[in-house]
Design an enzyme around this catalytic site. Structure first.
Site, PDB file in Angstrom:
ATOM      1  N   HIS A   1       0.895  -1.081  -0.205  1.00 53.18           N
ATOM      2  CA  HIS A   1       0.111   0.059  -0.119  1.00 53.18           C
ATOM      3  C   HIS A   1       0.872   1.342   0.091  1.00 53.18           C
ATOM      4  O   HIS A   1       0.301   2.329  -0.195  1.00 53.18           O
ATOM      5  CB  HIS A   1      -0.948   0.137   1.075  1.00 53.18           C
ATOM      6  CG  HIS A   1      -0.476  -0.080   2.653  1.00 53.18           C
ATOM      7  ND1 HIS A   1      -0.256  -0.925   3.539  1.00 53.18           N
ATOM      8  CD2 HIS A   1      -0.031   1.279   3.202  1.00 53.18           C
ATOM      9  CE1 HIS A   1       0.134  -0.392   4.452  1.00 53.18           C
ATOM     10  NE2 HIS A   1       0.115   1.026   4.489  1.00 53.18           N
TER      11      HIS A   1
ATOM     12  N   ASP B   1       0.378  -7.573   1.392  1.00 48.68           N
ATOM     13  CA  ASP B   1       0.678  -6.068   1.643  1.00 48.68           C
ATOM     14  C   ASP B   1       2.128  -6.048   1.464  1.00 48.68           C
ATOM     15  O   ASP B   1       2.717  -5.064   2.509  1.00 48.68           O
ATOM     16  CB  ASP B   1       0.014  -5.510   2.891  1.00 48.68           C
ATOM     17  CG  ASP B   1      -0.105  -4.027   3.007  1.00 48.68           C
ATOM     18  OD1 ASP B   1       0.447  -3.546   1.821  1.00 48.68           O
ATOM     19  OD2 ASP B   1      -0.815  -3.491   3.677  1.00 48.68           O
TER      20      ASP B   1
ATOM     21  N   SER C   1       4.416   2.599   7.635  1.00 48.78           N
ATOM     22  CA  SER C   1       4.247   1.497   6.931  1.00 48.78           C
ATOM     23  C   SER C   1       5.281   1.132   5.894  1.00 48.78           C
ATOM     24  O   SER C   1       5.996   1.845   5.182  1.00 48.78           O
ATOM     25  CB  SER C   1       3.074   1.813   5.831  1.00 48.78           C
ATOM     26  OG  SER C   1       1.747   1.773   6.718  1.00 48.78           O
TER      27      SER C   1
END
Lengths: 463, 447
Positions: free
Chosen positions: B75, B106, B195
C-alpha cells in the site's frame, strides 16, 4: 368622468359583496366538509417492539368506508401485525371509534378501513359533494389536522393552483401547503377537487457556516400536491376482496428501467416511451411466451407507451397497464429485441403472482429469539434466483443477545440447512425448528446460512 | 578445577549483562539496521475521478540485500507508481524502481537505481531477517520508519500477540490482504508513514514489516511476519509476482462444532462457503464439508488463527495441479480432487478515458462471483468527472458497462480501442449498463 366613477364605485361594491359572501360561505363550507375527514391511529406489533402510527382518513361512502393517506400503512408488513385501528373525529375529545382494516389495493397502493356504525352520524362521505376540475390560478382551500394532543383540531389552508400535470395520473400543485396528506381539497364553491398526496420534498439550499448543502424538505402535516378528484374517485373504490392474499396479476419480469430520451432516439424510438426489461423470471408467463432479458417493451395491447417527463413516469404507466389485468387475461407486448433490434409482438396469458412478501407465512421462536418467514419471489430476485424454483427460508428477525444472535445470525440470512438437513419449504423449516425447541435434551443446533452470496455454518447454543 | 569453575561462572556473568541489559545502542547490528531503513516518497497514478491524477505518499522501507532490494508495503508502492524516491539513512536521495508487489501479504519489493548509486558513489548497508516463528508475547521489539514524515524515528514496544488473525480482511483500495498469513501485533507506536518499515528485535534482526495500526486506538500496531516477508521477497526477486492457486473454498474454524460433526478435536477444517462457479464447486465440494487432509497432509483448523496457513497450503500448489481433498460429509468419507486455477485479485486493471471523464476497472472473476454477474465480461465504472460525457449520460461508480454501441464488451482492452476511434471521430456512444442487475441504456454525447 362622473359616469366612470360611478361604474367604478358600483364594481367596488359588487367586489366587496362577493368577497363577504365568500367569507361567510367558506366557514360554512368548512364546517360541513370537515366531516369527511378523520384521524386514524393504529399499532404495529412486531416480535418484541410495538409501534404506533397516525394517519388521516377520508370517508368515502355512507357505510363508513375510509381511505387512508398514501404510504402511511407499510406494504411489506403482514396484516396480522396491525392492531387496534381507531378513528377520531377531528376536534372532538372522544375515545374514538373502532375500525377494521380491509387491506391494500395492489394497483394504487391505497389502504382501506371501515369504521363502526356508531361513528356514522358524525361523518359525511366525500361522495356527497359535487366534483369539479380546478383551473390554473384558481383560489382553492383544503383541510389540515393538528396533532393528537390538540384532539386533531381541523384547520383551513388556502392557496392557488399553480400547475397541473399528468404523471400519468392527473396531479395538481399549489403555491403553498393546501391540505394534510390524505385530506380533501375544495374550490370556493365547496366542490371536491382533490385528495392530498403525501408531501413531495421541496429543494432547498441549507447554509451552515461556509458550507452549503442541497436538501429536500418535506412537511409532515401539509402538502402542496394533490390527486385530481375525478381521477381519484375513479380509482378510490378498489377495496380488496380479501384482506390478505388478493390474487394479483403477474407476468414474471424484474428490473424494469425506463429508456431515456437519448437512448430511445439512438434506437429509433422517438416520441414514445419504452421500458427495458432487465430479467425474466424462469417459469413465469413472460418467459414461457419467449420474452428475454434486455428486451425493450414499447407498447401494451397495441397501444404504444406514451412519452413522459421525467422518463421514470413511463415505468409507472407500464406497470399500471399490467396491474389492471386480471390473472387469465391476455396481454400483448410490443417488443424491440435487445439483441439486434428486431420488433416482435408477444401475446400471452397473464398469470397469478406468487405469494407476496406481505402474505408470506412467518413464525417467531421466542426461546431461540428469532423468526423465520417463507422465501418469496422478492427474496429470490434480491438474491439473483431468477426462477420460481427456490428453497430455504429467510431470517426475519433476531432478538439482540438471544442464542441465535450470539451464534451470529442476522436478519436477512437465508437459511438453507438445519442440522445438515436441507430446508426445501417453509413447512420443513418450521417442523425442524419446532422439533429442536420441543426436545429438552437438545443443547445446540447448526444452521447453514447464505449471506451476500457466501455461506456460513452457524452453531446455535440453546439456553 | 575450582578456578575453571569460577572462570566459567565469570564468563556467564559477563554474558548475562549482555543478554539482560545490552540496549540496542550498544550493539553494532542494531546500528547497521538503523542504517538500512529508508524513507520512500512515491508519486502514483490514480484513476478514480474520471481522469488520471497523480497522488503522493510517504512510507518506509528496509534494504534487505547488497543489490539494494528494499522491502516495503504494497500500500506504499504499487504498480501505479510513476516515480519512487528513496532517502537513505545518510540523507542521500536516490531513485528506485518497483521489482514486484503482492497485495495478498501487503508487501512490495523495490530496488535502488544501482547505476545512480554507483555514479554517485553512494554507500548503503542492508539488514538481516530474524526468525518470526520464535517470537513470544512480551518480547521487546522496535519499530523504525518515517511516521508522519518524521524520518528515522525509532519507537519501542513488545510483541503483544505473535499470531493475530483478521477474518475476511479487505486491505487497502479494495485489495484482499491477509488470507495467507497471520500478523504480529505490537504496542510499539506505529503511525501513518511507518508503513513498510521494519519491526526488529534488539539485535537488529528484522522480524516483521510494519503494516497497519488501528486509527483512533492506542498502540495497536500490526506487522507482516518476517518469515512471510522473506518468502515473498525471494519470490518477487525471482519472478516479479507471486503465483498462487485458487480452488474457491472459504474456510471456517471448527471450534465448538466438533460434536455436531462427530469429530475428534484438533482435526479437520470446516468449509464455510464454496464460491459459485469455482473449481471446488464444480468438483462437488459443499459448504459444511469437513476437510480432513489436503494431498494426504492432515489439517487442523480448529481456531481462526490456524486458517491462514491452511489456505497457504492450497495457494502454494502449482496452478493447474489437482489437489486431493479428503473430506467428511455427514458420516461418509470422500476424496474429491480439485484442479486449481490461478488466484486472481478482485481489483482489475484500471484506466481513465479522459475525453469521456470516465474511469473504469476490468471486471475480475472474483467481482463477477461476488456480484453474481453472468460472467466477468465488461468493465466497472469507478469514477466520473462532473460535466463530462459519462457523468452527463447519468452513469455512476459501481455501474458495469456490458455493451457499447450494442456490441458486447469483453474487457478494458476492447473499450480502449473503441475510445481511440472516438478520439479521432467524436460521436455519440450508446452504453448498456447494469446497476444492481438492472439494465439501462445511456448515451454519451461528445462535450
Amino acid at each position: 368622468m362622473y359616469r366612470n366613477t360611478l361604474i367604478l364605485a358600483a364594481s367596488l361594491i359588487v367586489g366587496l359583496a362577493s368577497l363577504s359572501a365568500n367569507e361567510v360561505d367558506l366557514s360554512t363550507l368548512f364546517e360541513e366538509r370537515i366531516k369527511s375527514v378523520v384521524s386514524v391511529e393504529f399499532f404495529i406489533q412486531k416480535e418484541i417492539d410495538r409501534e404506533s402510527r397516525e394517519t388521516i382518513g377520508l370517508v368515502l361512502d355512507d357505510n363508513g368506508l375510509i381511505i387512508l393517506a398514501e404510504g402511511t400503512v407499510p406494504s411489506w408488513t403482514p396484516v396480522s401485525k396491525f392492531e387496534d385501528f381507531t378513528v377520531y373525529i377531528p376536534g372532538k375529545d372522544h375515545k374514538g371509534y373502532d375500525a377494521e382494516y380491509l387491506g391494500q389495493d395492489y394497483l394504487t397502493g391505497w389502504d382501506y378501513i371501515r369504521v363502526e356504525e356508531a361513528a356514522l352520524e358524525e361523518v359525511m362521505a366525500i361522495q356527497n359533494f359535487e366534483v369539479a376540475e380546478p383551473r390554473l390560478g384558481e383560489s382553492i382551500w383544503g383541510i389540515a389536522l393538528l396533532p393528537k394532543d390538540y384532539d386533531f383540531a381541523p384547520g383551513l389552508l388556502k392557496a392557488y393552483l399553480g400547475l397541473t400535470r399528468d404523471m400519468p395520473h392527473r396531479m395538481h400543485f399549489t403555491d403553498q401547503d393546501i391540505a394534510s396528506p390524505g385530506a380533501p381539497i375544495f374550490n370556493m364553491h365547496g366542490d371536491f377537487i382533490g385528495w392530498g398526496n403525501q408531501g413531495v420534498p421541496e429543494d432547498k439550499i441549507m447554509y451552515m457556516g461556509r458550507e452549503s448543502y442541497s436538501v429536500g424538505l418535506v412537511s409532515p402535516r401539509g402538502t402542496r400536491v394533490f390527486h385530481d378528484a375525478a381521477d381519484f374517485l375513479e380509482r378510490a373504490f378498489r377495496v380488496p376482496a380479501m384482506v390478505t392474499g388478493s390474487p394479483r396479476p403477474w407476468i414474471g419480469i424484474a428490473g424494469m428501467q425506463p429508456v431515456d430520451q437519448d437512448a430511445a432516439e439512438f434506437l429509433g424510438l422517438e416520441n414514445q416511451g419504452a421500458v427495458m426489461i432487465s430479467n425474466v423470471i424462469e417459469g413465469g408467463p413472460a418467459a414461457a411466451a419467449g420474452l428475454l432479458g434486455r428486451d425493450i417493451v414499447t407498447g401494451v395491447d397495441g397501444e404504444p407507451l406514451p412519452k413522459f417527463r421525467p422518463d421514470s413516469i413511463v415505468l409507472r404507466e407500464f406497470e399500471e397497464r399490467l396491474r389492471k389485468k386480471s390473472p387469465g387475461d391476455t396481454v400483448t407486448l410490443a417488443v424491440v429485441r435487445g439483441d439486434g433490434g428486431a420488433r416482435e409482438e408477444l401475446s400471452f396469458e397473464v398469470g397469478q403472482a406468487p405469494t407476496h412478501l406481505r402474505d408470506a407465512p412467518r413464525e417467531y421462536f421466542s426461546d431461540l429469539g428469532f423468526s423465520v418467514r417463507a422465501f418469496t419471489l422478492f427474496d429470490a430476485i434480491g438474491r439473483r434466483v431468477l426462477s420460481l424454483d427456490y428453497t430455504g427460508v429467510i431470517t426475519q428477525f433476531v432478538r439482540p443477545n438471544s442464542s441465535t444472535a450470539s451464534a451470529g445470525l442476522l436478519p436477512g440470512d437465508w437459511i438453507q440447512e438445519i442440522d445438515g438437513i436441507p430446508v426445501n419449504t417453509y413447512d420443513d423449516a418450521i417442523h425442524l425448528i419446532t422439533t429442536i425447541t420441543e426436545d429438552p435434551s437438545r443443547e445446540e443446533f447448526v444452521l447453514l446460512i447464505s449471506r451476500n452470496n457466501e455461506t456460513q455454518v452457524l452453531r446455535v447454543k440453546i439456553g | 578445577m575450582i578456578i575453571q569453575q569460577i572462570n566459567r561462572l565469570a564468563g556467564l556473568l559477563c554474558l548475562a549483562p549482555f543478554f539482560l541489559h545490552a540496549g540496542p545502542e550498544s550493539n553494532g547490528s542494531f546500528k547497521n539496521l538503523l542504517e538500512s531503513v529508508v524513507r520512500i516518497d512515491v508519486w502514483q497514478a490514480s484513476y478514480d475521478q474520471g481522469s488520471k491524477r497523480t497522488t503522493r505518499g510517504v512510507g518506509s522501507g528496509v534494504i534487505m540485500t547488497e543489490a539494494g532490494h528494499i522491502l516495503t508495503n504494497a500500500h506504499v508502492v504499487s504498480p501505479k507508481a510513476e516515480r519512487i524516491r528513496v532517502t537513505l539513512a545518510n540523507l542521500e536521495r536516490v531513485e528506485a524502481n518497483l521489482v514486484g508487489w503482492d497485495h495478498w501479504t501487503d508487501l512490495a519489493l523495490i530496488q535502488l537505481d544501482i547505476e545512480q548509486v554507483a555514479e554517485r558513489g553512494m554507500q548503503f548497508t542492508h539488514a538481516e531477517f530474524g526468525d518470526s516463528t520464535i517470537l513470544f508475547p512480551g518480547q521487546e521489539v522496535f519499530a523504525v520508519g518515517t511516521p508522519n514524515g518524521l524520518s528515522r524515528t525509532v519507537t519501542k514496544g513488545i510483541i503483544s500477540n505473535a499470531t493475530r488473525y483478521f477474518e475476511g480482511a479487505l486491505g487497502f483500495g479494495g485489495y484482499e490482504t491477509g488470507h495467507f498469513n497471520t500478523w504480529l501485533q505490537t504496542d510499539a507506536a506505529i503511525n501513518p508513514g511507518n508503513s513498510g518499515g521494519p519491526l526488529v528485535t534488539d539485535d537488529g534482526h528484522v522480524v516483521g514489516i510494519n503494516t497497519r495500526g488501528y486509527l483512533g486506538s492506542n498502540n495497536l500496531g500490526f506487522a507482516v511476519p518476517a518469515n512471510t516477508a522473506r518468502y515473498v521477497m525471494y519470490a518477487l526477486m525471482d519472478s516479479e509476482r507471486i503465483t498462487r492457486s485458487y480452488v474457491g473454498i472459504v474456510p471456517g474454524p471448527l471450534q465448538d462444532l466438533e460434536d455436531f460433526f462427530n469429530l475428534d478435536v484438533n482435526q479437520g477444517m470446516l468449509v464455510n462457503s464454496v464460491d459459485p462457479g469455482s473449481p471446488a464447486k464444480l468438483a462437488g465440494l459443499r459448504p459444511g464439508d469437513i476437510v480432513l487432509s489436503i494431498d494426504g497432509q492432515a489439517v487442523d483448523g480448529r481456531f481462526p488463527e490456524q486458517l491462514p496457513p491452511i489456505s497457504n497450503i492450497i495457494a502454494s500448489t502449482p496452478v493447474g495441479d489437482p489437489i486431493r481433498f479428503e473430506i467428511k460429509r455427514g458420516d461418509t468419507l470422500e476424496v474429491i480432487e480439485v484442479v486449481t486455477e490461478g488466484l486472481e485479485s478482485r481489483v482489475g486493471e484500471e484506466f481513465a478515458f479522459e475525453d469521456w471523464g470516465l474511469s473504469v476497472r476490468d471486471v475480475s472473476r472474483a467481482i463477477a462471483r461476488e456480484r453474481q454477474l453472468d460472467n466477468d465480461n465488461g468493465v466497472m465504472i469507478i469514477g466520473t468527472q462532473p460535466a463530462f460525457p459519462a457523468s452527463r449520460a447519468g452513469v455512476h461508480p459501481g455501474d458495469i458497462i456490458t455493451k457499447v454501441n450494442q456490441q458486447s464488451l469483453e474487457d478494458l482492452t476492447q473499450l480502449q480501442s473503441i475510445y481511440e476511434s472516438f478520439e479521432s471521430d467524436p460521436n455519440k456512444v450508446l452504453l448498456e449498463i447494469s446497476r444492481n442487475h438492472q439494465i439501462s441504456l445511456k448515451v454519451m454525447q461528445p462535450n
